[in-house]
Design a protein around this motif. Sequence first.
Motif, PDB file in Angstrom:
ATOM      1  N   LYS A   4     -45.306  -5.086  11.021  1.00 37.90           N
ATOM      2  CA  LYS A   4     -44.049  -4.654  10.656  1.00 37.90           C
ATOM      3  C   LYS A   4     -43.301  -4.057   9.891  1.00 37.90           C
ATOM      4  CE  LYS A   4     -46.701  -9.346   9.033  1.00 37.90           C
ATOM      5  NZ  LYS A   4     -47.698  -9.512   7.641  1.00 37.90           N
ATOM      6  N   SER A   5     -43.311  -3.428  10.019  1.00 40.62           N
ATOM      7  CA  SER A   5     -42.492  -1.294   9.465  1.00 40.62           C
ATOM      8  C   SER A   5     -41.168  -1.702   9.423  1.00 40.62           C
ATOM      9  CB  SER A   5     -43.131   0.064  10.653  1.00 40.62           C
ATOM     10  OG  SER A   5     -42.358  -0.756  11.726  1.00 40.62           O
ATOM     11  N   PRO A   6     -40.926  -0.505   8.373  1.00 41.42           N
ATOM     12  CA  PRO A   6     -39.405  -1.337   8.352  1.00 41.42           C
ATOM     13  C   PRO A   6     -38.498  -0.565   9.143  1.00 41.42           C
ATOM     14  CG  PRO A   6     -39.786   0.218   6.842  1.00 41.42           C
ATOM     15  CD  PRO A   6     -41.362   0.066   7.445  1.00 41.42           C
ATOM     16  N   VAL A   7     -37.773  -1.117   9.633  1.00 40.69           N
ATOM     17  CA  VAL A   7     -36.360  -0.876  10.899  1.00 40.69           C
ATOM     18  C   VAL A   7     -34.982  -0.805   9.779  1.00 40.69           C
ATOM     19  CG1 VAL A   7     -35.096  -1.343  12.672  1.00 40.69           C
ATOM     20  CG2 VAL A   7     -37.381  -2.459  12.557  1.00 40.69           C
ATOM     21  N   THR A   8     -34.681   0.645   9.812  1.00 46.96           N
ATOM     22  CA  THR A   8     -33.339   0.800   9.650  1.00 46.96           C
ATOM     23  C   THR A   8     -32.460   1.790  10.756  1.00 46.96           C
ATOM     24  OG1 THR A   8     -32.785   2.728   8.029  1.00 46.96           O
ATOM     25  CG2 THR A   8     -34.265   3.850   8.815  1.00 46.96           C
ATOM     26  N   HIS A   9     -31.129   2.108   9.925  1.00 45.63           N
ATOM     27  CA  HIS A   9     -30.165   2.815  11.091  1.00 45.63           C
ATOM     28  C   HIS A   9     -29.871   3.902  10.460  1.00 45.63           C
ATOM     29  CE1 HIS A   9     -29.860  -1.790  13.380  1.00 45.63           C
ATOM     30  NE2 HIS A   9     -29.976  -1.688  12.012  1.00 45.63           N
ATOM     31  N   ASP A  10     -30.127   4.546   9.681  1.00 48.08           N
ATOM     32  CA  ASP A  10     -30.017   5.672   9.208  1.00 48.08           C
ATOM     33  C   ASP A  10     -31.430   6.798  10.113  1.00 48.08           C
ATOM     34  OD1 ASP A  10     -30.069   7.843   7.545  1.00 48.08           O
ATOM     35  OD2 ASP A  10     -30.200   6.873   5.393  1.00 48.08           O
ATOM     36  N   LEU A  11     -30.577   7.769  10.011  1.00 47.40           N
ATOM     37  CA  LEU A  11     -31.836   8.686  10.557  1.00 47.40           C
ATOM     38  C   LEU A  11     -31.653  10.118   9.980  1.00 47.40           C
ATOM     39  CD1 LEU A  11     -29.405   8.977  14.100  1.00 47.40           C
ATOM     40  CD2 LEU A  11     -31.980   7.789  13.645  1.00 47.40           C
ATOM     41  N   THR A  12     -31.265   9.467   8.342  1.00 50.19           N
ATOM     42  CA  THR A  12     -32.244  10.435   7.185  1.00 50.19           C
ATOM     43  C   THR A  12     -33.585  10.857   7.337  1.00 50.19           C
ATOM     44  OG1 THR A  12     -29.705  10.548   6.896  1.00 50.19           O
ATOM     45  CG2 THR A  12     -31.338  11.264   5.337  1.00 50.19           C
ATOM     46  N   GLN A  13     -34.218   9.869   6.751  1.00 53.10           N
ATOM     47  CA  GLN A  13     -35.289  10.260   6.571  1.00 53.10           C
ATOM     48  C   GLN A  13     -36.450  10.970   7.950  1.00 53.10           C
ATOM     49  OE1 GLN A  13     -36.519   5.978   5.279  1.00 53.10           O
ATOM     50  NE2 GLN A  13     -37.282   7.411   3.752  1.00 53.10           N
ATOM     51  N   ILE A  18     -38.683  15.792  10.988  1.00 52.98           N
ATOM     52  CA  ILE A  18     -38.784  16.341  11.670  1.00 52.98           C
ATOM     53  C   ILE A  18     -37.910  18.259  11.886  1.00 52.98           C
ATOM     54  CG2 ILE A  18     -38.851  14.238  13.504  1.00 52.98           C
ATOM     55  CD1 ILE A  18     -36.228  15.552  14.359  1.00 52.98           C
ATOM     56  N   LYS A  19     -37.040  18.183  10.933  1.00 50.34           N
ATOM     57  CA  LYS A  19     -36.245  19.209  10.222  1.00 50.34           C
ATOM     58  C   LYS A  19     -37.297  20.321  10.808  1.00 50.34           C
ATOM     59  CE  LYS A  19     -36.125  18.951   5.744  1.00 50.34           C
ATOM     60  NZ  LYS A  19     -35.277  19.344   4.169  1.00 50.34           N
ATOM     61  N   GLU A  20     -38.336  20.632  10.100  1.00 50.05           N
ATOM     62  CA  GLU A  20     -39.305  21.841   9.476  1.00 50.05           C
ATOM     63  C   GLU A  20     -40.392  21.613  10.980  1.00 50.05           C
ATOM     64  OE1 GLU A  20     -38.581  24.358   7.329  1.00 50.05           O
ATOM     65  OE2 GLU A  20     -36.805  22.561   6.444  1.00 50.05           O
ATOM     66  N   VAL A  21     -40.207  21.031  11.880  1.00 52.76           N
ATOM     67  CA  VAL A  21     -41.349  21.595  12.667  1.00 52.76           C
ATOM     68  C   VAL A  21     -40.551  21.979  14.254  1.00 52.76           C
ATOM     69  CG1 VAL A  21     -42.779  19.774  14.726  1.00 52.76           C
ATOM     70  CG2 VAL A  21     -42.067  18.454  12.801  1.00 52.76           C
ATOM     71  N   ARG A  22     -41.241  23.359  14.485  1.00 50.62           N
ATOM     72  CA  ARG A  22     -40.725  24.083  14.911  1.00 50.62           C
ATOM     73  C   ARG A  22     -40.383  24.244  16.894  1.00 50.62           C
ATOM     74  NH1 ARG A  22     -37.691  27.700  16.846  1.00 50.62           N
ATOM     75  NH2 ARG A  22     -38.439  29.827  17.848  1.00 50.62           N
ATOM     76  N   MET A  23     -41.339  23.089  17.414  1.00 48.94           N
ATOM     77  CA  MET A  23     -41.765  22.292  18.355  1.00 48.94           C
ATOM     78  C   MET A  23     -41.219  21.453  18.607  1.00 48.94           C
ATOM     79  SD  MET A  23     -41.189  25.628  20.017  1.00 48.94           S
ATOM     80  CE  MET A  23     -41.868  25.447  21.683  1.00 48.94           C
ATOM     81  N   PRO A  39     -42.712  21.861  25.956  1.00 46.21           N
ATOM     82  CA  PRO A  39     -42.458  22.276  25.108  1.00 46.21           C
ATOM     83  C   PRO A  39     -40.285  22.870  24.321  1.00 46.21           C
ATOM     84  CG  PRO A  39     -43.547  24.054  26.162  1.00 46.21           C
ATOM     85  CD  PRO A  39     -43.540  23.067  26.621  1.00 46.21           C
ATOM     86  N   MET A  40     -40.243  22.062  23.620  1.00 49.06           N
ATOM     87  CA  MET A  40     -38.931  22.692  23.505  1.00 49.06           C
ATOM     88  C   MET A  40     -38.813  22.982  22.019  1.00 49.06           C
ATOM     89  SD  MET A  40     -36.606  22.627  25.865  1.00 49.06           S
ATOM     90  CE  MET A  40     -34.828  22.404  25.604  1.00 49.06           C
ATOM     91  N   ALA A  41     -37.821  24.192  21.858  1.00 50.38           N
ATOM     92  CA  ALA A  41     -37.823  24.690  20.678  1.00 50.38           C
ATOM     93  C   ALA A  41     -37.007  24.345  19.185  1.00 50.38           C
ATOM     94  CB  ALA A  41     -37.171  26.227  20.376  1.00 50.38           C
ATOM     95  N   THR A  42     -37.027  23.490  18.868  1.00 49.25           N
ATOM     96  CA  THR A  42     -35.954  22.924  17.908  1.00 49.25           C
ATOM     97  C   THR A  42     -34.646  22.877  17.279  1.00 49.25           C
ATOM     98  OG1 THR A  42     -38.115  21.416  17.615  1.00 49.25           O
ATOM     99  CG2 THR A  42     -36.361  20.248  15.441  1.00 49.25           C
ATOM    100  N   ILE A  43     -33.958  22.448  16.986  1.00 54.32           N
ATOM    101  CA  ILE A  43     -32.580  22.838  16.829  1.00 54.32           C
ATOM    102  C   ILE A  43     -31.783  21.689  15.087  1.00 54.32           C
ATOM    103  CG2 ILE A  43     -30.381  24.164  16.624  1.00 54.32           C
ATOM    104  CD1 ILE A  43     -30.856  25.096  19.195  1.00 54.32           C
ATOM    105  N   LYS A  44     -31.991  22.291  14.602  1.00 51.44           N
ATOM    106  CA  LYS A  44     -31.437  21.634  13.792  1.00 51.44           C
ATOM    107  C   LYS A  44     -30.651  20.437  13.922  1.00 51.44           C
ATOM    108  CE  LYS A  44     -27.495  23.626  11.480  1.00 51.44           C
ATOM    109  NZ  LYS A  44     -27.290  23.679  10.286  1.00 51.44           N
ATOM    110  N   PRO A  45     -30.761  18.496  13.668  1.00 53.28           N
ATOM    111  CA  PRO A  45     -29.743  18.152  14.333  1.00 53.28           C
ATOM    112  C   PRO A  45     -28.929  18.169  13.358  1.00 53.28           C
ATOM    113  CG  PRO A  45     -31.620  17.377  13.165  1.00 53.28           C
ATOM    114  CD  PRO A  45     -31.684  18.731  12.945  1.00 53.28           C
ATOM    115  N   GLY A  46     -27.420  17.674  14.890  1.00 53.04           N
ATOM    116  CA  GLY A  46     -26.266  17.616  14.346  1.00 53.04           C
ATOM    117  C   GLY A  46     -25.935  16.838  13.166  1.00 53.04           C
TER     118      GLY A  46
END
Length: 169
Positions: A4-13, A18-23, A39-46
Amino acid sequence: MSDKSPVTHDLTQLFDKIKEVRMAMLTTTDEHGSLHSRPMATIKPGQDQALYFLTDGNSAKVFEVKKDSQVNVSYSDPSSNVYASVSGRANAYRDQAKIDELWSEPMRGWFPKGKDDPSITILKVTIDKGEYWDSPSSLLVQAYAYVRAVVTGEPSKDDDVNQHAQVRV
């Protein structure tokens, strides 16, 4: 885990988690049809709600996504109790203006020639769906879940101590 986890169409949350997760771990399908993660280095989402990575244009992952664009990107930060999984389609291409935008000096460790290195390729993951779990790190919340389970004889429900949501784009 609750269905019953909520489903959304908004990627903001999801992006906020993930914005602070380095890898991250990028999973592709190799030439034998097996899953291949690295592993890949994370770059902020576009702003276009996609994930971006810089990679070597001659790497196996580039050949793999050209053959089968379906990928998974997994994020894990046990110190913050944040976990996420993103499924989507990857596209590998070269665009110097976008490379300039995404470049940061620590990337020189992978690309010693700098952002003008002709081997740099953009790997863009267009998100189809994502899921995240956020377990509070508070000892008090964890103690509550433990005591509740001991007293009631029932395992804690995910929604008692976890935040879980699905994102469909």
